[in-house]
Design a protein around this motif. Structure first.
Motif, mmCIF file in Angstrom:
data_model
loop_
_atom_site.group_PDB
_atom_site.id
_atom_site.type_symbol
_atom_site.label_atom_id
_atom_site.label_comp_id
_atom_site.label_asym_id
_atom_site.label_seq_id
_atom_site.Cartn_x
_atom_site.Cartn_y
_atom_site.Cartn_z
ATOM 1 N N ALA A 87 0.827 -1.229 0.000
ATOM 2 C CA ALA A 87 0.000 0.000 0.000
ATOM 3 C C ALA A 87 0.853 1.267 0.000
ATOM 4 O O ALA A 87 0.424 2.314 0.493
ATOM 5 C CB ALA A 87 -0.973 -0.003 1.183
ATOM 6 N N TRP A 88 2.044 1.229 -0.634
ATOM 7 C CA TRP A 88 2.914 2.412 -0.664
ATOM 8 C C TRP A 88 2.214 3.617 -1.313
ATOM 9 O O TRP A 88 2.457 4.756 -0.953
ATOM 10 C CB TRP A 88 4.236 2.109 -1.398
ATOM 11 C CG TRP A 88 4.080 1.885 -2.877
ATOM 12 C CD1 TRP A 88 3.903 0.695 -3.504
ATOM 13 C CD2 TRP A 88 4.061 2.891 -3.903
ATOM 14 N NE1 TRP A 88 3.751 0.881 -4.855
ATOM 15 C CE2 TRP A 88 3.862 2.222 -5.131
ATOM 16 C CE3 TRP A 88 4.198 4.277 -3.917
ATOM 17 C CZ2 TRP A 88 3.784 2.906 -6.350
ATOM 18 C CZ3 TRP A 88 4.122 4.959 -5.128
ATOM 19 C CH2 TRP A 88 3.916 4.266 -6.322
ATOM 20 N N MET A 89 1.303 3.337 -2.263
ATOM 21 C CA MET A 89 0.662 4.422 -3.008
ATOM 22 C C MET A 89 -0.252 5.269 -2.127
ATOM 23 O O MET A 89 -0.538 6.423 -2.436
ATOM 24 C CB MET A 89 -0.137 3.815 -4.163
ATOM 25 C CG MET A 89 -0.096 4.645 -5.424
ATOM 26 S SD MET A 89 -0.900 3.792 -6.775
ATOM 27 C CE MET A 89 0.494 3.406 -7.796
ATOM 28 N N LEU A 90 -0.708 4.675 -1.021
ATOM 29 C CA LEU A 90 -1.608 5.414 -0.126
ATOM 30 C C LEU A 90 -0.838 6.286 0.852
ATOM 31 O O LEU A 90 -1.444 7.025 1.639
ATOM 32 C CB LEU A 90 -2.518 4.433 0.621
ATOM 33 C CG LEU A 90 -3.367 3.534 -0.271
ATOM 34 C CD1 LEU A 90 -4.304 2.670 0.559
ATOM 35 C CD2 LEU A 90 -4.164 4.368 -1.278
ATOM 36 N N ASP A 91 0.474 6.187 0.833
ATOM 37 C CA ASP A 91 1.314 7.004 1.720
ATOM 38 C C ASP A 91 1.859 8.177 0.891
ATOM 39 O O ASP A 91 2.750 7.991 0.055
ATOM 40 C CB ASP A 91 2.455 6.140 2.267
ATOM 41 C CG ASP A 91 3.400 6.943 3.151
ATOM 42 O OD1 ASP A 91 3.268 8.193 3.209
ATOM 43 O OD2 ASP A 91 4.270 6.317 3.771
ATOM 44 N N PRO A 92 1.335 9.401 1.126
ATOM 45 C CA PRO A 92 1.765 10.539 0.289
ATOM 46 C C PRO A 92 3.264 10.810 0.361
ATOM 47 O O PRO A 92 3.819 11.364 -0.583
ATOM 48 C CB PRO A 92 0.978 11.723 0.861
ATOM 49 C CG PRO A 92 -0.119 11.138 1.658
ATOM 50 C CD PRO A 92 0.329 9.779 2.119
ATOM 51 N N THR A 93 3.932 10.382 1.431
ATOM 52 C CA THR A 93 5.386 10.603 1.502
ATOM 53 C C THR A 93 6.119 9.660 0.540
ATOM 54 O O THR A 93 7.302 9.818 0.284
ATOM 55 C CB THR A 93 5.928 10.402 2.932
ATOM 56 O OG1 THR A 93 5.769 9.017 3.289
ATOM 57 C CG2 THR A 93 5.221 11.291 3.933
ATOM 58 N N LYS A 94 5.404 8.664 0.017
ATOM 59 C CA LYS A 94 6.014 7.740 -0.949
ATOM 60 C C LYS A 94 5.479 7.939 -2.373
ATOM 61 O O LYS A 94 6.185 7.656 -3.347
ATOM 62 C CB LYS A 94 5.773 6.291 -0.517
ATOM 63 C CG LYS A 94 6.510 5.959 0.769
ATOM 64 C CD LYS A 94 6.366 4.508 1.137
ATOM 65 C CE LYS A 94 7.295 4.216 2.322
ATOM 66 N NZ LYS A 94 7.031 2.926 2.928
ATOM 67 N N SER A 95 4.225 8.390 -2.479
ATOM 68 C CA SER A 95 3.598 8.478 -3.815
ATOM 69 C C SER A 95 3.245 9.905 -4.240
ATOM 70 O O SER A 95 3.038 10.159 -5.418
ATOM 71 C CB SER A 95 2.307 7.649 -3.833
ATOM 72 O OG SER A 95 1.314 8.277 -3.027
ATOM 73 N N GLY A 96 3.146 10.814 -3.256
ATOM 74 C CA GLY A 96 2.642 12.151 -3.577
ATOM 75 C C GLY A 96 1.122 12.186 -3.634
ATOM 76 O O GLY A 96 0.542 13.216 -3.997
ATOM 77 N N GLY A 97 0.470 11.055 -3.292
ATOM 78 C CA GLY A 97 -0.997 11.014 -3.293
ATOM 79 C C GLY A 97 -1.573 11.222 -4.687
ATOM 80 O O GLY A 97 -0.862 11.182 -5.701
ATOM 81 N N ALA A 98 -2.873 11.462 -4.741
ATOM 82 C CA ALA A 98 -3.552 11.628 -6.040
ATOM 83 C C ALA A 98 -2.977 12.802 -6.819
ATOM 84 O O ALA A 98 -2.951 12.794 -8.051
ATOM 85 C CB ALA A 98 -5.053 11.826 -5.822
ATOM 86 N N LEU A 99 -2.501 13.811 -6.108
ATOM 87 C CA LEU A 99 -1.961 15.012 -6.780
ATOM 88 C C LEU A 99 -0.817 14.640 -7.722
ATOM 89 O O LEU A 99 -0.811 15.026 -8.896
ATOM 90 C CB LEU A 99 -1.457 16.001 -5.717
ATOM 91 C CG LEU A 99 -0.790 17.256 -6.258
ATOM 92 C CD1 LEU A 99 -1.844 18.282 -6.661
ATOM 93 C CD2 LEU A 99 0.152 17.861 -5.219
ATOM 94 N N LEU A 100 0.176 13.902 -7.197
ATOM 95 C CA LEU A 100 1.330 13.574 -8.037
ATOM 96 C C LEU A 100 1.155 12.253 -8.771
ATOM 97 O O LEU A 100 1.611 12.089 -9.895
ATOM 98 C CB LEU A 100 2.612 13.538 -7.191
ATOM 99 C CG LEU A 100 3.046 14.876 -6.590
ATOM 100 C CD1 LEU A 100 4.424 14.762 -5.961
ATOM 101 C CD2 LEU A 100 3.060 15.979 -7.644
#
Ligand SMILES: NC(=O)c1ccc[n+]([C@@H]2O[C@H](COP(=O)([O-])OP(=O)(O)OC[C@H]3O[C@@H](n4cnc5c(N)ncnc54)[C@H](O)[C@@H]3O)[C@@H](O)[C@H]2O)c1
Length: 341
Positions: free
Chosen positions: A177-190
């Motif tokens: 679930a790395w994508m749900l962690d904004p510090t790893k994915s930038g969230g939906a924005l990035l």
């Protein structure tokens, strides 16, 4: 023959693997890297995702060598190019190491989580003989290729308004679930919205300012509604979100209203791109056939073969798309327009 290492055997890694099978003798996969032993051995039964080929399978990898650590791929003597399909927070470290080792880099979007991360990648490319491209698949997606051509040729007169949209349920496929962690994915924005930020940049260049609203969850918006202001009459609206119910079918699409016609496309409807002319006639234009993932990889391979840096998608633009998306975040937080330099 360009010898490629696929670094990441998750949702997008599997997709890129499929594309290399179609590229014949233009590229040969020699290595595959993933921290997960089953995935690097070809057991892809638990990989999900929101686009084609979302079913799992066990893939015979033949003589493609498995690697657990990307550092060992960078050190491998028989690798000409890394195709980086790992979680976003890892992109700058891997890309800079590979470029320093003289290896070409195709890196998944978003380029990095910060402008500083992007700038590190740009600097590493400048100091290297190797090429860098961020895999901005939307620039290569048939309907968006058509829109770029129509706009560049002024086919229907001036562009009066552009609306770009990308809507999804919250992603549930990512490893750990790395994508749900904004510090790893930038969230939906990035992770999601950056596709359209990059495409608006491709079509119209940098705006003078952006003004955005959004819903922030876990420190990052999972919904972005942004207005991009230019010193022209073109109204630009870019919307991205991954807060839809889980049963929602992923959609990307656009509405472009020109002086003489309007072009409308929404992938989730299954309907083809439609052009409605002011005189009442409608047209279903023929769009390029290759899908965006295949076309972006084929294009980068052709850049390497010719020894010329990519122009259809430049690393500088990919960096600027990140900077603009982060300016949108600032606007969401402050409630004020943010100038773009
Ligand atoms: N172009 C697109 O439309 C698109 C769509 C989805 C994702 N992406 C991007 O692709 C990248 C990967 O996303 P994904 O959806 O494939 O994720 P994923 O979670 O499905 O796959 C990531 C893979 O990386 C592996 N991994 C994680 N850390 C590792 C490490 N340190 N060393 C080696 N392997 C490691 C995981 O085991 C996993 O198999 C992200 O940057 C994402 O934003 C692009």
């Amino acid at each position: 023959m360009i010898r490629v290492a696929l670094v990441g055997a998750g949702f997008v890694g599997r997709n890129h693997f499929n594309q290399y099978q179609l590229l014949g003798d233009r590229a040969r996969l020699v290595a595959i890297c993933d921290a997960d032993p089953a995935r690097r051995a070809g057991d892809w039964t638990n990989i999900g995702g929101n686009l084609a080929d979302a079913t799992g399978r066990v893939q015979d990898l033949g003589d493609i060598r498995p690697y657990a650590r990307w550092e060992d791929v960078v050190a491998a003597g028989d690798v000409d190019m890394l195709d980086i399909t790992l979680p976003t927070f890892l992109h700058p470290d891997i890309a800079t190491a590979a470029l320093a080792a003289g290896k070409h880099v195709l890196c998944e979007k978003p380029m990095a989580l910060t402008v500083e991360g992007c700038d590190r990648m740009l600097a590493a490319q400048k100091d290297s003989s190797a090429l860098l491209m961020v895999a901005q698949c939307v620039r290569f997606w048939p309907e968006y290729v058509w829109l770029k051509q129509a706009h560049t040729e002024n086919r229907y007169g001036k562009l009066k308004s552009l609306s770009l949209r990308r809507n999804a349920g919250t992603p549930s496929h990512s490893a750990g679930a790395w994508m749900l962690d904004p510090t790893k994915s930038g969230g939906a924005l990035l992770d999601l919205h950056v596709h359209d930020a990059d495409y608006a940049l491709y079509l119209l260049g940098k705006p003078k300012s952006v003004c955005a609203q959004g819903h922030i969850r876990n420190g990052s918006p999972d919904r972005v509604h942004a207005l991009w202001h230019y010193n022209t009459e073109t109204c630009v609206y870019v919307e991205g979100c991954w807060d839809f119910p889980s049963g929602f079918s992923f959609n990307m699409g656009f509405t472009a209203v020109f002086e003489k016609a309007a072009a409308i496309w929404d992938m989730a409807t299954g309907k083809p791109l439609c052009v409605m002319h002011n005189d009442g006639k409608t047209e279903t234009p023929k769009v390029p056939e290759a899908d965006g993932f295949f076309a972006e990889i084929e294009y980068f391979l052709s850049c390497i073969a010719a020894g010329t840096p990519p122009t259809t998608s430049t690393p500088q633009d990919s960096r600027d798309a990140i900077a603009i998306a982060l300016a949108e975040l600032e606007s969401i937080r402050t409630g004020k327009p943010v100038p773009i330099r």
